[in-house]
Design a protein around this motif. Structure first.
Motif, PDB file in Angstrom:
ATOM      1  N   PHE A  19       0.824  -1.207   0.000  1.00 20.31           N
ATOM      2  CA  PHE A  19       0.000   0.000   0.000  1.00 20.31           C
ATOM      3  C   PHE A  19       0.857   1.256   0.000  1.00 20.31           C
ATOM      4  N   THR A  20       1.977   1.219   0.733  1.00 19.96           N
ATOM      5  CA  THR A  20       2.854   2.394   0.764  1.00 19.96           C
ATOM      6  C   THR A  20       3.447   2.663  -0.607  1.00 19.96           C
ATOM      7  N   CYS A  22       2.273   1.586  -3.491  1.00 19.64           N
ATOM      8  CA  CYS A  22       1.189   1.975  -4.408  1.00 19.64           C
ATOM      9  C   CYS A  22       0.757   3.413  -4.173  1.00 19.64           C
ATOM     10  N   PHE A  23       0.675   3.787  -2.885  1.00 24.24           N
ATOM     11  CA  PHE A  23       0.273   5.155  -2.574  1.00 24.24           C
ATOM     12  C   PHE A  23       1.291   6.148  -3.136  1.00 24.24           C
ATOM     13  N   GLY A  24       2.574   5.864  -2.927  1.00 25.69           N
ATOM     14  CA  GLY A  24       3.610   6.743  -3.482  1.00 25.69           C
ATOM     15  C   GLY A  24       3.556   6.801  -4.995  1.00 25.69           C
ATOM     16  N   ILE A  26       0.889   6.253  -6.882  1.00 23.85           N
ATOM     17  CA  ILE A  26      -0.316   6.973  -7.308  1.00 23.85           C
ATOM     18  C   ILE A  26      -0.124   8.479  -7.170  1.00 23.85           C
ATOM     19  N   VAL A  27       0.474   8.887  -6.026  1.00 24.59           N
ATOM     20  CA  VAL A  27       0.706  10.324  -5.834  1.00 24.59           C
ATOM     21  C   VAL A  27       1.639  10.858  -6.912  1.00 24.59           C
ATOM     22  N   TYR A 176      -5.815  11.447  -3.581  1.00 24.66           N
ATOM     23  CA  TYR A 176      -5.254  10.518  -2.611  1.00 24.66           C
ATOM     24  C   TYR A 176      -5.951  10.528  -1.263  1.00 24.66           C
ATOM     25  N   TYR A 179      -7.993   7.482  -1.132  1.00 24.57           N
ATOM     26  CA  TYR A 179      -7.108   6.323  -1.111  1.00 24.57           C
ATOM     27  C   TYR A 179      -6.592   6.068   0.306  1.00 24.57           C
ATOM     28  N   LEU A 180      -6.296   7.130   1.034  1.00 24.66           N
ATOM     29  CA  LEU A 180      -5.869   6.974   2.420  1.00 24.66           C
ATOM     30  C   LEU A 180      -6.981   6.344   3.258  1.00 24.66           C
ATOM     31  N   ILE A 183      -7.119   2.693   2.570  1.00 26.60           N
ATOM     32  CA  ILE A 183      -6.050   1.945   3.243  1.00 26.60           C
ATOM     33  C   ILE A 183      -6.465   1.603   4.669  1.00 26.60           C
TER      34      ILE A 183
END
Length: 478
Positions: A19-20, A22-24, A26-27, A176, A179-180, A183
């Motif tokens: 997730f970390t 993917c989050f990075g 995506i951002v 995002y 998205y958070l 998560i």
């Protein structure tokens, strides 16, 4: 409990890392895409405005409709409206009209001072510091000016990108933030789901320990249709196969003991009968021939066992070369002429190949054909026929040996390749067979990365078919 915590920790950490990352991603992706879209949109707006200014204001000035002061006033208006610097050059690159936005440096006197090779006749767009003229990045568009279809200099607009950055940040936050939230929800669900997953895993682990002790009858009692259920079914299937393997091991020892004991008993009996005089001297030669036959059978059985053992330990050493498979088949058929005459069996060859050159180990393939023909002759009744067919498809040649024997029971088809396995019918008819011929045949074909299959119908006969690779054109020519 230790298993549960260790596995759950691994799952938790894996999800956290995924997730970390993917989050990075995506951002980063959203930022770049948003920025690119905003820049493209801004570039299009500036280009449209540049054409409007060139057609209305600059063209009016060149044609004498507007004065120089009116031109400057109009350029300042558009500069304030667009928050951008505007430069107008003549055909020599001299900037005669300009309006610089707040925070932008003064314009150069001539566009060629910025870049001597600057093309004032082609529409262009830039994203950067415009040849280090500006301290920060700007979006620049440059369009040629045409008066009465004649080139008359160029109009340039430079817009700051700071305002785009503010818009970009707002859009990325909108992307995002959900998205958070997702998560957080995902990790909450992970804790619930992991508990449900761990219970059947612990059950599988417990049953697997029973299997490791040889207790293959322990049931799983897991009947879900998901991956855990499939794993449980697979392990139960594995346990049943291991149980069959244990039975096969016992049958293997029984078969090999029987196949060694029978000829040894015959040899011992005949020799003792000769020694004690039970067999008269005039008949001893006949019984000694039987002893030799039984000895040859033991030798063949031992050689086959050693051959298969070598295949298991070291693999099959192949010496591949190009040869004519038709010639090899004919040679093998001719070697059985005596037995065929004795049993009144006809071997019929059907060759449907145009190119019969294959690339393989000739000696090993000869052994395969010999084993298949020998097997077919054993189980073909007197007066029947055996059909050997050669066909080709693409880069393969297929060889099939079909008999008109009693056939193989359906439940025995998958076991004909097992060492020492003999169907009940064949064991009664073939007292000389070792039960290893088809096992050796399978190993040889597998070593060539080819396939061999059997199709059989009880009361009709059996057909064995194997494939070989054709020789390439280069190897044929060499």
């Amino acid at each position: 409990m230790t298993l549960r915590h260790s596995l759950f920790d691994k799952i938790f950490i894996s999800f956290l890392v995924i997730f970390t990352v993917c989050f990075g991603f995506i951002v980063l992706y959203a930022s770049n895409v948003t920025r690119s879209m905003l820049v493209d949109d801004r570039t299009e707006v500036l280009t449209n405005e540049a054409f409007l200014i060139a057609d209305q204001t600059v063209a009016g000035y060149v044609q004498g409709v507007y004065t120089k002061d009116e031109l400057q006033e109009s350029l300042r208006y558009y500069s304030d409206k667009l928050n951008a610097s505007i430069w107008v050059t003549d055909e020599k690159g001299i900037i005669y009209g300009f309006a610089n936005a707040d925070g932008h440096p003064d314009n150069p006197k001539n566009i060629f001072l910025v870049d001597p090779d600057f093309d004032i006749y082609t529409a262009q767009s830039f994203n950067g510091k415009f040849y280090n003229t500006f301290k920060s990045n700007v979006i620049s568009v440059a369009i040629p000016i045409h008066i009465n279809n004649q080139p008359n200099g160029m109009l340039l607009i430079h817009s700051t990108v700071e305002q785009l950055q503010n818009i970009q940040e707002k859009i990325v936050k909108l992307i995002y933030a959900p998205y958070l939230f997702m998560i957080i929800i995902s990790f909450a669900l992970l804790g619930i789901i992991s508990g449900k997953v761990m219970r059947p895993i612990r059950k599988i682990n417990s049953v697997a320990e029973q299997y490791s002790t040889g207790n293959f009858d322990t049931p799983m009692d897991i009947h879900s249709n998901d991956e855990i259920g499939q794993l449980a079914s697979t392990l139960e299937y594995m346990a049943s196969e291991l149980a069959k393997l244990d039975e096969y091991r016992k049958a293997f020892i029984s078969n090999i003991s029987h196949d060694f004991r029978s000829p040894l008993t015959s040899i011992k009996g005949y020799i003792e009968a000769i020694q004690d005089g039970t067999i008269p001297p005039e008949k001893q030669s006949h019984y000694l021939d039987i002893v030799v036959q039984q000895t040859n059978r033991l030798t063949k059985l031992t050689s086959s066992l050693l051959e298969l053992n070598n295949y298991d330990s070291y693999g099959i050493w192949l010496v591949c070369k190009d040869f004519d498979i038709v010639e090899l088949v004919l040679s093998a058929i001719n070697s059985f002429e005596g037995r065929c005459i004795e049993k009144q069996i006809a071997i019929r060859l059907n060759n449907h190949t145009e190119h019969s050159i294959v690339h393989a180990d000739k000696t090993k393939i000869e052994q395969v054909i010999y084993n298949l023909l020998d097997n077919a002759i054993k189980f073909t009744p007197n007066g029947k026929s055996i059909y050997v067919t050669l066909s080709e498809k693409h880069d393969k040649i297929f060889v099939s040996v079909k008999d008109e024997g009693c056939g193989i029971p359906k439940d025995s088809l998958n076991r004909v390749w097992v060492r020492f396995y003999k169907a009940d019918r064949s064991r009664g008819k073939d007292k000389q067979g070792t039960g290893l011929g088809l096992a050796i045949t399978k190993e040889i074909i597998k070593a060539h990365n080819e396939n061999i299959n059997v199709v059989s119908t009880e009361g009709v006969g059996s057909e064995f078919t194997f494939s070989l690779s054709k020789a390439t054109t280069d190897s044929e020519q060499s």
